[in-house]
Design an enzyme around this catalytic site. Structure first.
Site, PDB file in Angstrom:
ATOM      1  N   ASP A   1     -79.687  16.048  86.029  1.00 15.11           N
ATOM      2  CA  ASP A   1     -78.281  16.241  85.954  1.00 15.11           C
ATOM      3  C   ASP A   1     -77.932  17.529  87.493  1.00 15.11           C
ATOM      4  OD1 ASP A   1     -78.121  14.466  83.833  1.00 15.11           O
ATOM      5  OD2 ASP A   1     -75.845  14.714  84.205  1.00 15.11           O
TER       6      ASP A   1
ATOM      7  N   ASP B   1     -72.729  10.160  72.819  1.00 12.49           N
ATOM      8  CA  ASP B   1     -73.051   9.969  70.852  1.00 12.49           C
ATOM      9  C   ASP B   1     -71.733  11.920  70.989  1.00 12.49           C
ATOM     10  OD1 ASP B   1     -72.970  10.675  68.284  1.00 12.49           O
ATOM     11  OD2 ASP B   1     -75.034  10.792  68.875  1.00 12.49           O
TER      12      ASP B   1
ATOM     13  N   ASP C   1     -71.294  15.705  91.354  1.00 11.73           N
ATOM     14  CA  ASP C   1     -71.133  17.021  91.307  1.00 11.73           C
ATOM     15  C   ASP C   1     -71.250  17.845  92.218  1.00 11.73           C
ATOM     16  OD1 ASP C   1     -70.328  16.308  88.711  1.00 11.73           O
ATOM     17  OD2 ASP C   1     -71.586  16.357  88.421  1.00 11.73           O
TER      18      ASP C   1
ATOM     19  N   GLY D   1     -68.958   7.099  98.394  1.00 11.36           N
ATOM     20  CA  GLY D   1     -70.961   6.673  98.628  1.00 11.36           C
ATOM     21  C   GLY D   1     -70.803   6.276  99.066  1.00 11.36           C
TER      22      GLY D   1
ATOM     23  N   ASN E   1     -62.703  11.946  88.750  1.00 12.50           N
ATOM     24  CA  ASN E   1     -64.085  11.749  88.052  1.00 12.50           C
ATOM     25  C   ASN E   1     -63.608  10.767  87.066  1.00 12.50           C
ATOM     26  OD1 ASN E   1     -66.830  12.135  87.785  1.00 12.50           O
ATOM     27  ND2 ASN E   1     -66.409  14.370  87.289  1.00 12.50           N
ATOM     28  N   TYR E   2     -63.170   9.547  86.754  1.00 17.29           N
ATOM     29  CA  TYR E   2     -62.681   8.132  86.089  1.00 17.29           C
ATOM     30  C   TYR E   2     -63.495   7.643  85.553  1.00 17.29           C
ATOM     31  CZ  TYR E   2     -61.006   4.660  83.480  1.00 17.29           C
ATOM     32  OH  TYR E   2     -60.860   3.349  82.736  1.00 17.29           O
TER      33      TYR E   2
END
Length: 317
Positions: free
Chosen positions: A295, A105, A259, A229, A166-167
């Site tokens: 995060d 949002d 990050d 990954g 960073n798509y």
């Protein structure tokens, strides 16, 4: 003067506790979250004085973001706006088959109108490194120009420039991303690229070491980091490819792992480590992040070194 300056949007993350659903929960956890601020915090924790730069609404929510980031010890260079709103996102955690779900949002967020001229550009010129990601130019046409302009300011000043592709498929198509980021590559010294993004955005079909060599040759990067990954990572530097495995982790929250990796790598490089050492610290920091809700990699350098040292100890035995 900062070692590292990062630029991008930081949102407020709202998530139900545990694995509850948004439609049924009675409470939400409230955290500041953004790729570029996450990188700044991880770099700061690993030894680099860091500043996050952005535009925020002059509102309680905008001030909540600024206060939250300052609480992690980084400096903030903020343009305060009377227009626009504070972007948010909602996160539902869950295992298979439901999976984790993210709902953005962020439309009409104040940051989408940010221009380079609004900032004190000496902050960028005086830094040793400047970082942003492919999320930022995806947010608005204005930010596409601003991202390029800030990279140009840094490049002209001799500040090392770092960029993570960073798509995000919810922000733009692979074709749109390719057209924008490949133009930015000429302004970048250190490229970070998830291997899946190279396949999706750049239509690359070789393996990771070939990708690193190819990109370094075509765009004359100083360093290329390829993340894979669970299959680890690698770095091309001075025509040599260095491989790095992942460290085991009990995953509590995977958001922000990439990050943490990038921030730790940049932090250790700015602290004088060579590329293989910085990769070790980056992988260890990423594993620690997976054990932390939210995060942000709220870790200490000593904790990271204990993870690296534990692996070396087990190998020596």
């Amino acid at each position: 003067m900062s070692d590292l300056v990062t630029f991008g949007e930081t949102m407020l993350r709202l998530s139900p506790p545990g694995n509850e659903r948004l439609e049924t929960t009675d409470e939400l956890e409230f955290r500041a979250a953004g790729a570029e601020s996450n990188v700044a915090i991880a770099a700061e924790r690993l030894g680099a004085v860091s500043t996050w730069m952005s535009k925020l609404p002059d509102s309680p929510l905008g001030r909540r973001v600024d206060n939250g980031l300052r609480g992690y010890g980084i400096d903030t260079e903020v343009v305060w706006s009377e227009d626009g709103r504070q972007g948010t996102y909602y996160l539902e955690h869950a295992g298979k088959p439901r999976g984790t779900n993210v709902i953005y949002d962020r439309e009409n967020a104040a940051v989408t109108t940010a221009s380079a001229e609004e900032f004190d550009l000496s902050v960028v010129r005086d830094a040793r490194a400047f970082y942003t990601s492919g999320i930022t130019p995806a947010l608005s046409d204005t930010l596409r120009d601003t991202t390029a302009n800030l990279l140009q300011v840094a490049k002209k000043a001799g500040t090392t420039t770092a960029f993570d592709l960073n798509y995000r498929s919810k922000l733009w198509s692979p074709e749109e991303a390719r057209g924008t980021v490949t133009k930015l590559f000429q302004l970048v010294d250190v490229l970070v690229i998830p291997f899946r993004d190279a396949q999706r955005v750049l239509d690359y079909d070789g393996d990771a070491p070939e990708l690193a060599h190819h990109l370094a040759s075509e765009y004359e990067f100083q360093t290329v980091l390829v993340t894979q990954g669970e299959h680890g990572s690698l770095a091309w530097h001075d025509n040599v490819v260095h491989d790095q495995d992942t460290y085991e982790a009990d995953t509590v929250d995977a958001i922000g792992t990439g990050d943490a990796f990038v921030g730790a790598f940049l932090g250790r490089r700015l602290s004088g480590d060579d590329v293989p050492q910085a990769l070790e610290y980056a992988a260890a920091t990423a594993s620690l992040k997976r054990t932390i809700p939210g995060d942000v990699a709220a870790v200490t350098k000593a904790e990271v070194e204990s993870v690296v040292g534990d692996k070396l100890h087990r190998i020596s035995r």
